[in-house]
Design a protein around this motif. Structure first.
Motif, PDB file in Angstrom:
ATOM      1  N   LEU A   1       0.519  -1.609  15.741  1.00 44.47           N
ATOM      2  CA  LEU A   1       0.877  -0.976  14.468  1.00 44.47           C
ATOM      3  C   LEU A   1       1.932   0.116  14.589  1.00 44.47           C
ATOM      4  O   LEU A   1       2.403   0.625  13.578  1.00 44.47           O
ATOM      5  N   ARG A   2       2.284   0.474  15.789  1.00 40.48           N
ATOM      6  CA  ARG A   2       3.230   1.581  15.953  1.00 40.48           C
ATOM      7  C   ARG A   2       4.553   1.304  15.268  1.00 40.48           C
ATOM      8  O   ARG A   2       5.225   2.224  14.758  1.00 40.48           O
ATOM      9  N   HIS A   3       4.967   0.035  15.232  1.00 38.21           N
ATOM     10  CA  HIS A   3       6.244  -0.294  14.599  1.00 38.21           C
ATOM     11  C   HIS A   3       6.257   0.038  13.115  1.00 38.21           C
ATOM     12  O   HIS A   3       7.313   0.311  12.546  1.00 38.21           O
ATOM     13  N   LEU A   4       5.071   0.020  12.463  1.00 42.90           N
ATOM     14  CA  LEU A   4       5.023   0.370  11.043  1.00 42.90           C
ATOM     15  C   LEU A   4       5.420   1.818  10.833  1.00 42.90           C
ATOM     16  O   LEU A   4       6.103   2.156   9.853  1.00 42.90           O
TER      17      LEU A   4
ATOM     18  N   LEU B   1       6.500  -4.252   4.602  1.00 42.94           N
ATOM     19  CA  LEU B   1       5.271  -5.016   4.461  1.00 42.94           C
ATOM     20  C   LEU B   1       4.538  -5.064   5.802  1.00 42.94           C
ATOM     21  O   LEU B   1       5.113  -4.771   6.846  1.00 42.94           O
ATOM     22  N   GLY B   2       3.270  -5.441   5.749  1.00 44.77           N
ATOM     23  CA  GLY B   2       2.553  -5.778   6.963  1.00 44.77           C
ATOM     24  C   GLY B   2       2.667  -7.271   7.205  1.00 44.77           C
ATOM     25  O   GLY B   2       2.784  -8.066   6.264  1.00 44.77           O
TER      26      GLY B   2
ATOM     27  N   GLY C   1       1.519  -9.115   3.668  1.00 42.54           N
ATOM     28  CA  GLY C   1       1.025  -8.496   2.444  1.00 42.54           C
ATOM     29  C   GLY C   1       1.491  -7.058   2.337  1.00 42.54           C
ATOM     30  O   GLY C   1       2.028  -6.477   3.293  1.00 42.54           O
ATOM     31  N   GLU C   2       1.311  -6.504   1.151  1.00 47.11           N
ATOM     32  CA  GLU C   2       1.601  -5.083   0.958  1.00 47.11           C
ATOM     33  C   GLU C   2       0.637  -4.259   1.808  1.00 47.11           C
ATOM     34  O   GLU C   2      -0.532  -4.612   1.984  1.00 47.11           O
ATOM     35  N   LEU C   3       1.119  -3.150   2.340  1.00 49.66           N
ATOM     36  CA  LEU C   3       0.289  -2.327   3.208  1.00 49.66           C
ATOM     37  C   LEU C   3      -0.932  -1.769   2.476  1.00 49.66           C
ATOM     38  O   LEU C   3      -1.966  -1.524   3.093  1.00 49.66           O
ATOM     39  N   ASP C   4      -0.824  -1.587   1.152  1.00 45.41           N
ATOM     40  CA  ASP C   4      -1.971  -1.090   0.382  1.00 45.41           C
ATOM     41  C   ASP C   4      -2.809  -2.211  -0.216  1.00 45.41           C
ATOM     42  O   ASP C   4      -3.770  -1.961  -0.948  1.00 45.41           O
ATOM     43  N   GLY C   5      -2.464  -3.469   0.073  1.00 44.79           N
ATOM     44  CA  GLY C   5      -3.238  -4.606  -0.409  1.00 44.79           C
ATOM     45  C   GLY C   5      -2.924  -5.047  -1.826  1.00 44.79           C
ATOM     46  O   GLY C   5      -3.519  -6.022  -2.316  1.00 44.79           O
TER      47      GLY C   5
ATOM     48  N   ASP D   1      -4.576  -9.817   1.084  1.00 50.63           N
ATOM     49  CA  ASP D   1      -4.899  -8.574   0.384  1.00 50.63           C
ATOM     50  C   ASP D   1      -5.404  -7.503   1.347  1.00 50.63           C
ATOM     51  O   ASP D   1      -5.703  -6.385   0.927  1.00 50.63           O
ATOM     52  N   SER D   2      -5.528  -7.856   2.627  1.00 55.45           N
ATOM     53  CA  SER D   2      -6.046  -6.908   3.626  1.00 55.45           C
ATOM     54  C   SER D   2      -5.281  -7.081   4.933  1.00 55.45           C
ATOM     55  O   SER D   2      -5.867  -7.304   5.980  1.00 55.45           O
ATOM     56  N   ILE D   3      -3.966  -6.972   4.846  1.00 57.94           N
ATOM     57  CA  ILE D   3      -3.134  -7.266   6.015  1.00 57.94           C
ATOM     58  C   ILE D   3      -3.358  -6.249   7.130  1.00 57.94           C
ATOM     59  O   ILE D   3      -3.311  -6.612   8.317  1.00 57.94           O
ATOM     60  N   LEU D   4      -3.624  -4.993   6.808  1.00 57.64           N
ATOM     61  CA  LEU D   4      -3.881  -4.020   7.864  1.00 57.64           C
ATOM     62  C   LEU D   4      -5.151  -4.361   8.632  1.00 57.64           C
ATOM     63  O   LEU D   4      -5.207  -4.205   9.856  1.00 57.64           O
ATOM     64  N   GLN D   5      -6.178  -4.828   7.930  1.00 58.76           N
ATOM     65  CA  GLN D   5      -7.399  -5.262   8.610  1.00 58.76           C
ATOM     66  C   GLN D   5      -7.083  -6.409   9.574  1.00 58.76           C
ATOM     67  O   GLN D   5      -7.534  -6.419  10.724  1.00 58.76           O
TER      68      GLN D   5
END
Length: 313
Positions: free
Chosen positions: A105-108, A121-122, A149-153, A177-181
């Motif tokens: 995730l560091r690249h985000l 986006l994620g 997906g959008e980072l906020d879902g 809807d949960s790309i960070l997960q």
């Protein structure tokens, strides 16, 4: 919708090629050597999902970029990210979105600091692919999923439009809807495999055969606790997938991190293992193996830098 695919390696070449095959407006941002190779032989994909030969894929060099693209797909190595951002920054306009497919995730943090949270986006690619000696993309398994997906879902018009474009291509494009997960779960998976195969200098099957798969499961537990500390505890199905992967008795799987070490190349150890540790409140009481794996990679990087300094002395 105009897509700029940064690079035409295994990841960018596969997904960008499939989008181009589907009739989408796709341009590959390349370095001169890869541009010359594609000009001579075209973009070639060998895949269980069907082979593809695109004789003259649209390409551009960094100094030739013109604004603006709708989507910039980035699939570089983590240690090349700063240089890669510099190469495509001119293509990012007010409505451009950047879709990175890097591990961890560091690249985000880097991308949102450069282009703003709203433009990033994620994303993640679930595919096993490589380039052969001719520069053709070899797709090595049945999986070829690009999740994003959008980072906020949120389900926004722009991600819905991207999903509609992906749906026409010969890969699985999945709007999440949960790309960070999902990114955390992939990170746990990759960090576990990278750590155990790097520590043991062996494939999963050899590790299991030596009776050391328990160490892999201990690493999975350590990585899962760090993810949970950050609010993204892996779901049961994700844990089950990684457990099955690291306990498969006949698996020849090794992490790309180990492959990089074996060939004396730079690694993504800082991005995959170091950043993982920094995101956890770990101590030697409950996180033992992950720091050792990270220290081993750091030692390798130091040795590699020392050898390079001697060569240039």
């Amino acid at each position: 919708m105009r897509f700029l695919v940064v690079g035409a390696g295994a990841l960018g070449g596969y997904f960008g090629g499939r989008l181009l095959q589907a009739g989408h407006d796709v341009t590959f941002l390349l370095r001169p050597a890869r541009a010359a190779q594609l000009a001579a032989s075209g973009l070639v994909i060998h895949s269980p999902a069907g082979d593809l030969h695109l004789a003259s894929p649209p390409t551009v060099l960094a100094h030739q970029l013109q604004p603006h693209y709708d989507v910039v797909i980035v699939g570089c190595k983590a240690y090349d990210l700063d240089e890669t951002i510099a190469s495509f920054a001119a293509a990012v306009g007010p409505e451009t979105v950047v879709l990175p497919l890097l591990n961890g995730l560091r690249h985000l943090d880097t991308l949102t600091a450069r282009f703003s949270y709203r433009r990033v986006l994620g994303g993640l690619g679930l595919i096993s692919a490589t380039l052969d000696e001719t520069g053709a993309v070899l797709h090595l398994s049945q999986d070829h999923t690009l999740a994003f997906g959008e980072l906020d879902g949120e389900r926004t018009p722009r991600v819905e439009a991207i999903a509609a474009a992906f749906a026409q291509a010969a890969f699985v494009g999945r709007l999440s809807d949960s790309i960070l997960q999902e990114m955390w779960e992939k990170w746990v998976h990759i960090a576990t495999i990278a750590s155990i195969t790097t520590l043991m200098r062996a494939s999963i099957g050899d590790i299991v055969g030596a009776g050391a798969d328990g160490l892999a499961l201990d690493l999975l537990d350590e990585c899962s606790r760090i993810a949970a500390h950050n609010g993204f505890a892996p779901r049961p199905e994700a844990i089950a997938r990684t457990r099955a992967t690291v306990t498969a008795p006949d698996s020849r799987l090794t992490a790309s991190l180990l492959k990089d070490i074996e060939r004396g190349a730079p690694t993504e150890g800082e991005h995959i293992l170091g950043d993982f540790l920094r995101r956890g409140r770990w101590s030697t009481a409950d996180t033992i193996l992950l720091p050792v794996a990270y220290a081993q990679v750091k030692s390798y990087e130091r040795q590699r830098a020392g050898r390079a300094a001697l060569l240039h002395a």
